[in-house]
Design an enzyme around this catalytic site. Sequence first.
Site, PDB file in Angstrom:
ATOM      1  N   CYS A   2       0.886  -1.149  -0.048  1.00  0.00           N
ATOM      2  CA  CYS A   2       0.037   0.097  -0.013  1.00  0.00           C
ATOM      3  C   CYS A   2       0.838   1.214   0.037  1.00  0.00           C
ATOM      4  CB  CYS A   2      -0.919  -0.022   1.118  1.00  0.00           C
ATOM      5  SG  CYS A   2      -1.875  -1.314   1.586  1.00  0.00           S
ATOM      6  N   ARG A  21       5.406   0.012  -6.399  1.00  0.00           N
ATOM      7  CA  ARG A  21       4.957  -0.796  -5.037  1.00  0.00           C
ATOM      8  C   ARG A  21       4.297  -1.706  -5.254  1.00  0.00           C
ATOM      9  NH1 ARG A  21       6.812   2.156  -0.429  1.00  0.00           N
ATOM     10  NH2 ARG A  21       5.551   0.906   0.680  1.00  0.00           N
ATOM     11  N   TRP A  71      -3.086  -2.777  -1.402  1.00  0.00           N
ATOM     12  CA  TRP A  71      -2.508  -3.955  -1.713  1.00  0.00           C
ATOM     13  C   TRP A  71      -3.393  -4.872  -0.684  1.00  0.00           C
ATOM     14  CZ3 TRP A  71       0.211  -8.235   0.688  1.00  0.00           C
ATOM     15  CH2 TRP A  71       0.676  -8.823  -0.202  1.00  0.00           C
ATOM     16  N   ASN A  98      -1.828   2.189   5.811  1.00  0.00           N
ATOM     17  CA  ASN A  98      -0.842   0.907   5.440  1.00  0.00           C
ATOM     18  C   ASN A  98      -0.939   0.252   6.778  1.00  0.00           C
ATOM     19  OD1 ASN A  98      -0.724   2.244   3.142  1.00  0.00           O
ATOM     20  ND2 ASN A  98       1.469   2.598   3.212  1.00  0.00           N
ATOM     21  N   GLY A  99      -0.691  -0.923   6.646  1.00  0.00           N
ATOM     22  CA  GLY A  99      -0.708  -1.937   7.792  1.00  0.00           C
ATOM     23  C   GLY A  99      -1.657  -2.918   8.127  1.00  0.00           C
ATOM     24  N   GLU A 129      18.810 -17.447  -6.276  1.00  0.00           N
ATOM     25  CA  GLU A 129      18.198 -16.071  -6.996  1.00  0.00           C
ATOM     26  C   GLU A 129      17.844 -16.349  -8.212  1.00  0.00           C
ATOM     27  OE1 GLU A 129      17.266 -13.423  -5.644  1.00  0.00           O
ATOM     28  OE2 GLU A 129      17.490 -11.799  -6.868  1.00  0.00           O
ATOM     29  N   LYS A 167      14.092 -15.017  -9.507  1.00  0.00           N
ATOM     30  CA  LYS A 167      13.709 -13.906 -10.468  1.00  0.00           C
ATOM     31  C   LYS A 167      12.940 -14.482 -11.577  1.00  0.00           C
ATOM     32  CE  LYS A 167      14.537 -10.953  -8.981  1.00  0.00           C
ATOM     33  NZ  LYS A 167      15.281 -10.917  -7.651  1.00  0.00           N
ATOM     34  N   GLU A 222       9.162 -15.013 -10.292  1.00  0.00           N
ATOM     35  CA  GLU A 222       8.157 -13.820  -9.810  1.00  0.00           C
ATOM     36  C   GLU A 222       7.644 -13.049 -10.989  1.00  0.00           C
ATOM     37  OE1 GLU A 222      10.256 -11.157  -6.786  1.00  0.00           O
ATOM     38  OE2 GLU A 222      11.891 -11.394  -7.746  1.00  0.00           O
ATOM     39  N   HIS A 279      19.016 -36.446  -5.137  1.00  0.00           N
ATOM     40  CA  HIS A 279      18.402 -37.019  -3.961  1.00  0.00           C
ATOM     41  C   HIS A 279      16.715 -36.887  -4.269  1.00  0.00           C
ATOM     42  CE1 HIS A 279      21.965 -38.004  -1.881  1.00  0.00           C
ATOM     43  NE2 HIS A 279      22.580 -36.668  -2.367  1.00  0.00           N
ATOM     44  N   LYS A 338       6.572  -4.078  -3.843  1.00  0.00           N
ATOM     45  CA  LYS A 338       8.004  -4.043  -3.760  1.00  0.00           C
ATOM     46  C   LYS A 338       8.513  -3.924  -2.356  1.00  0.00           C
ATOM     47  CE  LYS A 338      12.008  -2.558  -4.775  1.00  0.00           C
ATOM     48  NZ  LYS A 338      12.903  -3.771  -5.554  1.00  0.00           N
TER      49      LYS A 338
HETATM   50  O1  M6R Z   1      13.159  -4.380   0.821  1.00  0.00           O
HETATM   51  P1  M6R Z   1      13.867  -5.907   1.218  1.00  0.00           P
HETATM   52  O2  M6R Z   1      15.185  -6.036   0.464  1.00  0.00           O
HETATM   53  O3  M6R Z   1      13.716  -5.986   2.686  1.00  0.00           O
HETATM   54  O4  M6R Z   1      12.708  -6.789   0.413  1.00  0.00           O
HETATM   55  C1  M6R Z   1      13.048  -8.140   0.626  1.00  0.00           C
HETATM   56  C2  M6R Z   1      12.224  -9.059  -0.292  1.00  0.00           C
HETATM   57  O5  M6R Z   1      10.778  -8.713   0.011  1.00  0.00           O
HETATM   58  C3  M6R Z   1      12.553  -8.859  -1.529  1.00  0.00           C
HETATM   59  O6  M6R Z   1      13.887  -8.948  -1.929  1.00  0.00           O
HETATM   60  C4  M6R Z   1      11.622  -9.790  -2.782  1.00  0.00           C
HETATM   61  O7  M6R Z   1      11.832 -10.970  -2.372  1.00  0.00           O
HETATM   62  C5  M6R Z   1      11.643  -9.170  -4.210  1.00  0.00           C
HETATM   63  N1  M6R Z   1      10.482  -9.310  -4.727  1.00  0.00           N
HETATM   64  C6  M6R Z   1      12.870  -9.904  -4.903  1.00  0.00           C
HETATM   65  O8  M6R Z   1      13.040  -9.768  -6.181  1.00  0.00           O
END
Ligand code: M6R
Length: 613
Positions: free
Chosen positions: A2, A27, A76, A102-103, A486, A490, A493, A509, A608
């Site tokens: 949000c 975001r 959100w 927000n929250g 990673e 990537k 997502e 395994h 974000k």
């Molecule tokens: O702002 P932060 O680095 O704490 O965020 C952590 C994760 O939410 C963030 O890395 C998330 O996994 C991304 N979508 C990865 O691309």
Amino acid sequence: MCGIVGYIGQKKAAGLLIEGLKRLEYRGYDSAGLCVCGEGTLHVQKSPGRVAAIEEMAGADASLQAGTVGIAHTRWATHGAPNQVNAHPHCDDGGRIALVHNGIIDNYATLKQFLLGKGHTFTSETDTEVLVNLIGEFYEDGCQTLEEAVQRALREVNGTYGIAVVSADEPDKLVAARKGSPLIIGVGDDEYVVASDAAAILEHTANVIYLNDNEMVVVGRDGMRTMTIDNVPVTKEVQQIEWSLEEIAKGGYPHFMLKEIMEQGEVARQSLRGRLDLRDKRVLLGGLREVARHLVRTRKLIVSACGTAWHAGLVGEFLFEDLAHIPTEVEYASEFRYRNPIIEERTVFVAISQSGETADTLAALREAEEKGATALGIVNVVGSTIARETDAGVYLHAGPEIGVASTKAFTGQVIAETLIALMLGRRRFMSQPAMTGYLEALSEIPDKIERILEQSDDIRQIAEAHCERENWLFLGRGYNYPIALEGALKLKEISYIHAEGLPAAEMKHGPIALINDGMPVVFVAPRCGTYDKITGNIEEIRARKGKVIVVATEGDEEIRRYSDHVIYVPDCPVPLSPLLTVVPLQLMAYHAAVARGCNVDKPRNLAKSVTVE
Ligand code: M6R
């Protein structure tokens, strides 16, 4: 997640609030809305979907055009579906007070019962509507001002909030408060912009104050007052936002993500600037100066983070143990916070976060500090909550990361960890020749990243050749095992392809059962101690007709014999290799997502900055 924008000043609020919301779109959100204070009335428009929908609605609504005070929100969904009714702003049932939030209000059900008992009615499923009615209830029940009613309500609330509130009865006032959700106040000439993110403020001013938890601000025509929610006045220092508007624009790239991938050579240069002293063979980290002696005596490091930052933490485990000889454990922040962790003497806790606002990472940090750990932050956003709540730290200097998929922040995080590991390693046991070798190799990393980026087109072709496949595997060993994780994250997502990352030897395994004709398997296999073992794993995949894509070291011609595609990265010492091997995997994910027609910068369901649990 949000986003909040609020405005009070001389200008028309509606257009300005919408521009602010657009700056927060990156975001992630599913609905949006705004409220402008008119002559004794609140005018609200809200809608599911994009900010563009609100812009159109606001343009057609004459009642919204005149007001110079207002609040707006991108939502959100947490409580209730993403629809028009649940979108913010929410008004109390008398329609006199409007609030964006927000929250999460944890005890909203109890509060709702209390309010139902008092005869209040509700239209949405949200916790936010409960909060605004609680403020309304106290406003009617003896509170003299809006801020007094907000204070009284917030004292009843368990949970997290960043809120902005306006009232039709006090139309020249905006009240904002925070606990666990970021809130920044832009201080302009005769105007104030309240926002959850600096991106919505920069257009107006670079002068800001950051609210801390349990603090609130009342802004009006006559200036600003800051206080705690218990009404104790607090003096806040006006600070400067370092990022420019240009830095948060796309700069000619079709997507922020591509821009941020392509910036990584420069990001690495920026992160190293002033920190690598090649003449005296030292690492200089101003943010750790005060605690350096203490850090050298560290018995154990606990690194905690989420998502991509957690993967950076896993690389850190190798760096800290290998280069600094400090036992290190890496924890998902979401697990650490609830695990009753044992923190022994001389334990140092390291929180890694791009945004510096991730709720789980912040809670893990607070748990570690409560138990006596010294806390370091590896953070990108200057002035963010994690940066402020740690004892010391290292900023990434990566510039604003707007794309939801984290790329350049990862590179900045791994560079910061490498610098810390070298600084501590040298003070503990590392010889000067070894240190010199690493420092020189590190200084070459920015150019090497740029050489890899030149292969973007070749990587696009590989991605396009395989992007129809719904299952991919990413395999790596040692320092490059986190890079396999990673690479998989990537890809999934942003392209919605199912991908798994594994240590290469784990494959036999179980996961090897998945391999079938044409399944893409990406090996992260630069020259290193376990190189021969990984070529064995590649053979196993080929025998089962998987498609083998290898990230290998330049000059390794032999690997071509085993692979369908090879992407070369320049040679470097193994501890620095994650800084190079991750780049082709970011490009692979980007090109696969574009080829599949996905919304790269705003992937579905993702935010974000995850500021709720
Ligand atoms: O702002 P932060 O680095 O704490 O965020 C952590 C994760 O939410 C963030 O890395 C998330 O996994 C991304 N979508 C990865 O691309």
